[in-house]
Write a protein that holds these residues in place. Structure first.
Motif, mmCIF file in Angstrom:
data_model
loop_
_atom_site.group_PDB
_atom_site.id
_atom_site.type_symbol
_atom_site.label_atom_id
_atom_site.label_comp_id
_atom_site.label_asym_id
_atom_site.label_seq_id
_atom_site.Cartn_x
_atom_site.Cartn_y
_atom_site.Cartn_z
ATOM 1 N N PRO A 175 0.860 -1.363 0.103
ATOM 2 C CA PRO A 175 -0.228 -0.068 0.107
ATOM 3 C C PRO A 175 0.890 1.269 -0.038
ATOM 4 C CG PRO A 175 0.084 -0.823 2.108
ATOM 5 C CD PRO A 175 0.779 -1.963 1.399
ATOM 6 N N GLY A 176 0.206 2.263 -0.591
ATOM 7 C CA GLY A 176 0.815 3.674 -0.389
ATOM 8 C C GLY A 176 2.262 4.103 -1.384
ATOM 9 N N VAL A 177 2.364 3.164 -2.379
ATOM 10 C CA VAL A 177 3.207 3.259 -3.268
ATOM 11 C C VAL A 177 3.040 4.315 -4.403
ATOM 12 C CG1 VAL A 177 4.433 2.304 -5.229
ATOM 13 C CG2 VAL A 177 3.870 0.913 -3.134
ATOM 14 N N THR A 178 3.873 5.233 -4.574
ATOM 15 C CA THR A 178 3.780 6.501 -5.609
ATOM 16 C C THR A 178 4.904 6.287 -6.750
ATOM 17 O OG1 THR A 178 2.918 7.938 -4.031
ATOM 18 C CG2 THR A 178 3.841 8.854 -5.905
ATOM 19 N N LEU A 179 4.388 6.234 -8.052
ATOM 20 C CA LEU A 179 5.340 6.316 -9.084
ATOM 21 C C LEU A 179 5.226 7.618 -9.879
ATOM 22 C CD1 LEU A 179 4.056 2.545 -10.444
ATOM 23 C CD2 LEU A 179 5.983 3.337 -8.804
ATOM 24 N N ARG A 180 6.158 8.107 -10.250
ATOM 25 C CA ARG A 180 5.951 9.371 -11.065
ATOM 26 C C ARG A 180 7.250 9.648 -11.940
ATOM 27 N NH1 ARG A 180 6.433 12.287 -5.886
ATOM 28 N NH2 ARG A 180 8.221 13.374 -6.803
ATOM 29 N N ASN A 181 7.067 10.325 -13.172
ATOM 30 C CA ASN A 181 7.976 10.571 -14.168
ATOM 31 C C ASN A 181 8.552 9.435 -14.746
ATOM 32 O OD1 ASN A 181 7.159 13.449 -14.104
ATOM 33 N ND2 ASN A 181 8.522 13.696 -11.981
ATOM 34 N N LEU A 182 7.919 8.156 -14.906
ATOM 35 C CA LEU A 182 8.436 7.075 -15.522
ATOM 36 C C LEU A 182 7.944 6.654 -16.722
ATOM 37 C CD1 LEU A 182 8.395 5.126 -12.371
ATOM 38 C CD2 LEU A 182 10.603 6.049 -12.958
ATOM 39 N N THR A 183 8.553 6.039 -17.615
ATOM 40 C CA THR A 183 8.074 4.977 -18.696
ATOM 41 C C THR A 183 8.089 3.610 -18.142
ATOM 42 O OG1 THR A 183 8.649 6.779 -20.334
ATOM 43 C CG2 THR A 183 8.259 4.154 -20.992
ATOM 44 N N ILE A 184 6.950 2.931 -18.121
ATOM 45 C CA ILE A 184 6.948 1.521 -17.862
ATOM 46 C C ILE A 184 6.246 0.661 -18.873
ATOM 47 C CG2 ILE A 184 5.915 0.064 -16.116
ATOM 48 C CD1 ILE A 184 5.445 2.383 -14.374
ATOM 49 N N ARG A 185 7.067 -0.274 -19.386
ATOM 50 C CA ARG A 185 6.904 -0.805 -20.856
ATOM 51 C C ARG A 185 6.919 -2.274 -20.765
ATOM 52 N NH1 ARG A 185 11.118 1.506 -24.572
ATOM 53 N NH2 ARG A 185 9.615 3.357 -24.576
ATOM 54 N N ASN A 186 6.275 -3.096 -21.246
ATOM 55 C CA ASN A 186 6.380 -4.390 -21.815
ATOM 56 C C ASN A 186 6.687 -4.384 -23.090
ATOM 57 O OD1 ASN A 186 6.212 -7.103 -22.282
ATOM 58 N ND2 ASN A 186 4.892 -7.702 -20.301
ATOM 59 N N ASP A 187 8.040 -5.010 -23.600
ATOM 60 C CA ASP A 187 8.104 -4.959 -25.089
ATOM 61 C C ASP A 187 8.203 -6.218 -25.631
ATOM 62 O OD1 ASP A 187 10.533 -6.127 -24.072
ATOM 63 O OD2 ASP A 187 11.790 -4.217 -24.446
ATOM 64 N N PHE A 188 7.298 -7.114 -25.178
ATOM 65 C CA PHE A 188 7.168 -8.335 -26.085
ATOM 66 C C PHE A 188 6.410 -8.018 -27.312
ATOM 67 C CE2 PHE A 188 3.456 -11.351 -27.210
ATOM 68 C CZ PHE A 188 4.037 -12.257 -27.164
ATOM 69 N N ASP A 189 7.084 -8.688 -28.133
ATOM 70 C CA ASP A 189 6.651 -8.357 -29.576
ATOM 71 C C ASP A 189 5.232 -8.888 -30.015
ATOM 72 O OD1 ASP A 189 6.697 -7.822 -32.374
ATOM 73 O OD2 ASP A 189 8.673 -8.985 -32.979
ATOM 74 N N TYR A 190 4.488 -8.177 -29.581
ATOM 75 C CA TYR A 190 2.935 -8.544 -29.717
ATOM 76 C C TYR A 190 2.449 -8.665 -31.453
ATOM 77 C CZ TYR A 190 -2.286 -8.528 -29.598
ATOM 78 O OH TYR A 190 -3.492 -8.755 -30.001
ATOM 79 N N LEU A 191 2.724 -7.811 -32.016
ATOM 80 C CA LEU A 191 2.604 -7.600 -33.376
ATOM 81 C C LEU A 191 3.067 -9.084 -34.375
ATOM 82 C CD1 LEU A 191 2.556 -4.018 -34.529
ATOM 83 C CD2 LEU A 191 0.899 -5.412 -33.733
ATOM 84 N N SER A 192 4.118 -9.480 -34.010
ATOM 85 C CA SER A 192 4.799 -10.574 -34.592
ATOM 86 C C SER A 192 3.985 -11.839 -34.012
ATOM 87 C CB SER A 192 6.376 -10.881 -34.307
ATOM 88 O OG SER A 192 6.995 -9.829 -35.051
ATOM 89 N N ASP A 193 3.749 -11.780 -32.784
ATOM 90 C CA ASP A 193 3.016 -12.993 -32.138
ATOM 91 C C ASP A 193 1.914 -13.078 -32.699
ATOM 92 O OD1 ASP A 193 3.491 -15.110 -30.065
ATOM 93 O OD2 ASP A 193 1.484 -14.159 -29.363
ATOM 94 N N LEU A 194 1.116 -11.866 -33.182
ATOM 95 C CA LEU A 194 -0.414 -11.962 -33.373
ATOM 96 C C LEU A 194 -0.547 -13.004 -34.680
ATOM 97 C CD1 LEU A 194 -3.013 -10.460 -32.914
ATOM 98 C CD2 LEU A 194 -2.440 -8.918 -34.537
ATOM 99 N N SER A 195 0.426 -12.829 -35.451
ATOM 100 C CA SER A 195 0.427 -13.795 -36.631
ATOM 101 C C SER A 195 0.928 -15.003 -36.532
ATOM 102 C CB SER A 195 1.286 -13.184 -37.868
ATOM 103 O OG SER A 195 2.532 -12.653 -37.479
#
Length: 308
Positions: A78-98
């Motif tokens: 509880p009580g966690v603060t996140l600021r001024n970040l980029t949080i990314r999952n870079d799994f290659d979804y578009l390739s996996d889609l096909s």
């Protein structure tokens, strides 16, 4: 510190509220924030926390990640603060889609998991494709964030407020390109996902009318879940389907395959504008200003109280 995970471990030993500064750069790791009242502050978009896991891919121990386990960053306190970040999952979804090679393309960037409550996320970019942001439980406040995704990319059972956020649907091919929200709100919980003064935008190449505002997720066939989501005073581009919401399938306790419809769930709007806004319909229910104000009050950060 060599990693955010190492800094979190040090903060745990302090036994009091602490702040971690994540400097500019690409941090490829998969941390879990299990320290209460911890603040993580970056230098803006250049402070990038990223990983590439998906539900169907295997962990180092040979088991599969699963949806929740795929998260780049997991908050479990509880009580966690996140600021001024980029949080990314870079799994290659578009390739996996096909190819379908992953066996499960759910790839979470940020998860507010069991134990999270009174979470605050400000001025962050949260990026993925399918299941980008998992707000599983507790209360959460997102402000001035940019959230990118395609399928059910803001989902879960939390009471979560999105204030002045930009919600970007990604350019995914097909007649149905995505669903913004997939709430799994418990029926006994008065509010779910509340979007206020948000902008629903799209990547270039995404066709008109191919994205739904959302669909109600009855996770695991749990009949006590009747998803709740509200868009209040939001601007919607033309990629939003005229019907707004759609049904979502689930397996009932008796094994029967069925679906939860928008009419059975708590999916509403007030004050929508822009080319994606539409008149009231059976699947697109409008609420009055008083009802909208009640939802905003219920998710106001000033109403939060510490546990215990």
């Amino acid at each position: 510190m060599a990693s955010l995970s190492a800094a979190i471990n040090m903060a745990r030993q302090l036994g009091r509220p602490a702040t971690i500064r994540l400097t500019a750069g690409v941090w490829r790791e998969k941390p879990v924030v299990d320290v209460p009242d911890l603040t993580i502050v970056g230098d803006g978009a250049t402070s990038v926390l990223t990983f590439g896991a998906a539900a169907g891919l295997r962990r180092p121990d040979g088991t599969r990640w699963g949806t929740g386990g795929s998260a780049t960053l997991t908050v479990a306190a509880p009580g966690v603060t996140l600021r001024n970040l980029t949080i990314r999952n870079d799994f290659d979804y578009l390739s996996d889609l096909s190819s379908g090679a992953s066996g499960g393309a759910q790839a979470v960037a940020l998860s507010l998991a069991a134990g999270a409550d009174r979470s605050v996320v400000r001025d962050c970019a949260i990026e993925g494709y399918q299941d980008t942001l998992y707000v599983r439980e507790g209360r959460a406040w997102f402000e001035d964030c940019r959230i990118l995704g395609g399928t059910d990319f803001i989902f879960g059972g939390a009471a979560a407020r999105f204030e002045d956020c930009t919600i970007v649907s990604r350019a995914i091919p097909g007649p149905i390109a995505g669903f913004v929200a997939a709430p799994s709100t418990p029926a006994v919980q008065p509010v779910g996902l509340v979007f206020h003064r948000c902008r629903l935008e799209r990547e270039r190449g995404l066709a008109d009318g191919t994205v739904f505002l959302g669909r109600p997720w009855r996770a695991g066939g749990n009949m006590a879940l009747t998803g709740a989501a509200a868009f209040i005073d939001c601007r919607m581009d033309a990629h939003i389907a005229r019907s707004g919401w759609t049904a979502m399938g689930y397996t009932a306790p008796d094994g029967r395959r069925t679906e939860l419809t928008p009419q059975e769930a708590r999916l509403v709007e007030h004050g929508s504008r822009g080319p994606g806004a539409a008149p009231a319909a059976d699947t697109r229910r409008m609420i009055d200003r008083a009802a909208a104000a009640a939802l905003l009050q219920a998710t106001d950060i000033t109403n939060w109280r510490p546990r215990g």
